[in-house]
Design a protein around this motif. Sequence first.
Motif, PDB file in Angstrom:
ATOM      1  N   LEU A  70      36.923  40.253  23.635  1.00 10.14           N
ATOM      2  CA  LEU A  70      37.900  39.275  24.114  1.00 10.14           C
ATOM      3  C   LEU A  70      37.236  38.279  25.062  1.00 10.14           C
ATOM      4  N   GLY A  71      37.845  37.088  25.145  1.00 10.01           N
ATOM      5  CA  GLY A  71      37.265  36.037  25.963  1.00 10.01           C
ATOM      6  C   GLY A  71      37.496  36.194  27.451  1.00 10.01           C
ATOM      7  N   ALA A  72      38.682  36.691  27.823  1.00  4.99           N
ATOM      8  CA  ALA A  72      39.024  36.759  29.253  1.00  4.99           C
ATOM      9  C   ALA A  72      40.222  37.671  29.455  1.00  4.99           C
ATOM     10  N   ILE A  73      40.429  38.040  30.705  1.00  6.64           N
ATOM     11  CA  ILE A  73      41.603  38.783  31.167  1.00  6.64           C
ATOM     12  C   ILE A  73      42.361  37.889  32.135  1.00  6.64           C
ATOM     13  N   LEU A  74      43.693  37.907  32.055  1.00  6.17           N
ATOM     14  CA  LEU A  74      44.547  37.165  32.989  1.00  6.17           C
ATOM     15  C   LEU A  74      45.404  38.169  33.752  1.00  6.17           C
ATOM     16  N   PHE A  75      45.235  38.232  35.077  1.00  9.28           N
ATOM     17  CA  PHE A  75      45.918  39.228  35.895  1.00  9.28           C
ATOM     18  C   PHE A  75      47.238  38.714  36.467  1.00  9.28           C
ATOM     19  N   PHE A  76      48.255  39.570  36.388  1.00  9.77           N
ATOM     20  CA  PHE A  76      49.525  39.388  37.079  1.00  9.77           C
ATOM     21  C   PHE A  76      49.731  40.607  37.974  1.00  9.77           C
ATOM     22  N   GLY A  77      50.185  40.368  39.209  1.00  8.39           N
ATOM     23  CA  GLY A  77      50.337  41.461  40.154  1.00  8.39           C
ATOM     24  C   GLY A  77      51.781  41.802  40.466  1.00  8.39           C
ATOM     25  N   LEU A  78      52.037  43.093  40.656  1.00  2.00           N
ATOM     26  CA  LEU A  78      53.331  43.587  41.122  1.00  2.00           C
ATOM     27  C   LEU A  78      53.093  44.286  42.456  1.00  2.00           C
ATOM     28  N   PRO A  79      53.452  43.635  43.570  1.00  2.00           N
ATOM     29  CA  PRO A  79      53.129  44.186  44.886  1.00  2.00           C
ATOM     30  C   PRO A  79      54.095  45.292  45.304  1.00  2.00           C
TER      31      PRO A  79
END
Length: 322
Positions: A70-79
């Motif tokens: 895969l080309g990249a990872i995109l992170f989303f956070g749940l605090p």
Amino acid sequence: MSDRLRRLRRTPGLRNLVRETRLRAADFIYPIFVSETATEPEPIPSMPGQSRLPLTAVAAKVKEAQRLGLGAILFFGLPREKDDNATSSCAPHGIVQRAIRTAKEACPEMVLMTDVCVCAYTPHGHCGVLKGHEVDNDETLRLLANMAVSHAEAGADVVAPSSMMDRQVGALREALDERGFMETAVMGYSAKFASAYYGPFRDAADSAPSFGDRASYQHDPANIRHARREILADEREGADILMVKPGIAYLDVVRLARETSDLPIAAYNVSGEYSMIKAAAERGWLDERKVVLETLTAFRRAGADLVITYHALDAAKWLNDN
């Protein structure tokens, strides 16, 4: 002499030889939800096959993505904690900041991207600082800039502001440059529409607005000329990549972006689009593999260089099998 257009469609070899649009795993960006409270992967009911990951599962997931090409990872956070000032969004030890460090240690060569928005960090779920019931554009820019810098400090390669504030790309670029992160790229959510296709994502990220909607800062789905103005504005402000979101119903905007700018174009194959295919496939109404690969090909054919998609792992496996 008569046209025989079927000549080059006669065999799989001929079709492959003259194929105009090709898919590669390297074209895909895989979005990941990382939760500060999860102790094990938590399946997301509205997004079959996707989970909120604990920090301890990040390294293995990123290694899998790298192994599949895969080309990249995109992170989303749940605090763990939310407040009106989205304090944890900028914390050095916030969930996304820790996830970046974990991922970089596990896979130093993997391109890591981060979503820069505070909707998941506030109790009200809107994408910025509120004054009354309105989002304060310029105050939000300061918060987004600090958030982006904290991600860059943790090792992010690309930061992606999705709040849809005016001048958000410029604010991030200026802040990053001032703090010495001139090499950190910015991917603009340049044409992000106020879409009903985001429903499953808001469940996954616990980011639905507690009142009203986001129509005052996201694009009207009926307007394409206005989207072009936003694309041009992001390019002027220093974006390195431009994005169109959602994807399937907005292929005309993807094509517009491609014709408007020479920058790399990303299309976001969003949660609702993903879930519709998964739901139909579970019922046997369509062939998941064929529909997913056809859909991803459509993004590339329309002009997208990159596709952000929850199908990324499966699609990479299918392509590697061919």
